[in-house]
Design an enzyme around this catalytic site. Sequence first.
Site, short mmCIF file in Angstrom:
data_model
loop_
_atom_site.label_atom_id
_atom_site.label_comp_id
_atom_site.label_asym_id
_atom_site.label_seq_id
_atom_site.Cartn_x
_atom_site.Cartn_y
_atom_site.Cartn_z
CG MET A 20 -2.02 -1.05 1.15
SD MET A 20 -3.23 -0.93 2.49
CE MET A 20 -4.08 0.60 2.07
N GLY A 23 1.98 3.62 -5.02
CA GLY A 23 1.66 4.26 -6.28
C GLY A 23 1.22 3.32 -7.38
CE LYS A 24 -0.97 -1.73 -4.87
NZ LYS A 24 -0.68 -0.79 -3.76
CB SER A 25 -4.19 3.20 -8.26
OG SER A 25 -4.73 2.07 -7.60
CG ASP A 93 -6.70 -0.22 -9.29
OD1 ASP A 93 -5.50 -0.53 -9.16
OD2 ASP A 93 -7.24 0.67 -8.60
CD GLU A 94 -6.64 -1.73 -4.85
OE1 GLU A 94 -6.07 -2.74 -4.37
OE2 GLU A 94 -6.30 -0.56 -4.57
CB CYS A 154 13.82 4.21 9.16
SG CYS A 154 13.61 2.93 7.90
CB CYS A 189 11.89 -0.81 5.77
SG CYS A 189 12.37 -0.56 7.50
#
Length: 214
Positions: A20, A23-25, A93-94, A154, A189
Amino acid sequence: MEYNIKNTKIGWLEVVCGPMFSGKSEELLRKLKRLEFANIEFLIFKPSFDTRSIKFIMSRNGSKRTAIEISNPYEIYEYLKKANYTPRVIAIDEVQFLDPKKTLDVVDTLKANGYIIYVSGLDSDFRNLPFETTSLLMANAEKVTKLSAICSICGAPGTCTQKIIDGKPASFNSKVLQLGDFESYTARCKEHHELPDKNISVESLNFIKDKTNN
């Protein structure tokens, strides 16, 4: 390998994935915008399970496009039959919310019939376990783009989705398919991704103990 959308009869699959807030969409919308500039027709789909935006795919920078909501991947065939134009590209998408075997069947059939498919979705859930639908498509894709976010602790590359409940990392045993945004999830991370109550095998525990004692 680069493919020519206009001058080839073959189909192929491109997957955009990551945690999440990676920036996939937004990347999917960018690809669709380029198609529009080239006058290439497309149809956009999204799972009806995702109710965060109704009848749209939307990025966090405010970009959005109208999408057809489906609960079953086979519905895509019906919309292609009814379309009053001939789309060359199918976008989803999704994709992680769709049935894995049915989605792979539809994608393979569309590829064999000359369609180009763009999909975006989470590669793993908050437990850092692969979503079956996304992983199957990644294994069968001609191109995979794996994005990362920024760790909220971080600032390192955030490759994990951290689920938050009452301000604390969610238990490994909490519900997997739960819609939410900044109030329920953040990016982390590997070092700062926390999974309370996760069971560790005896073999792994022994290895950790041996390594600590040496």
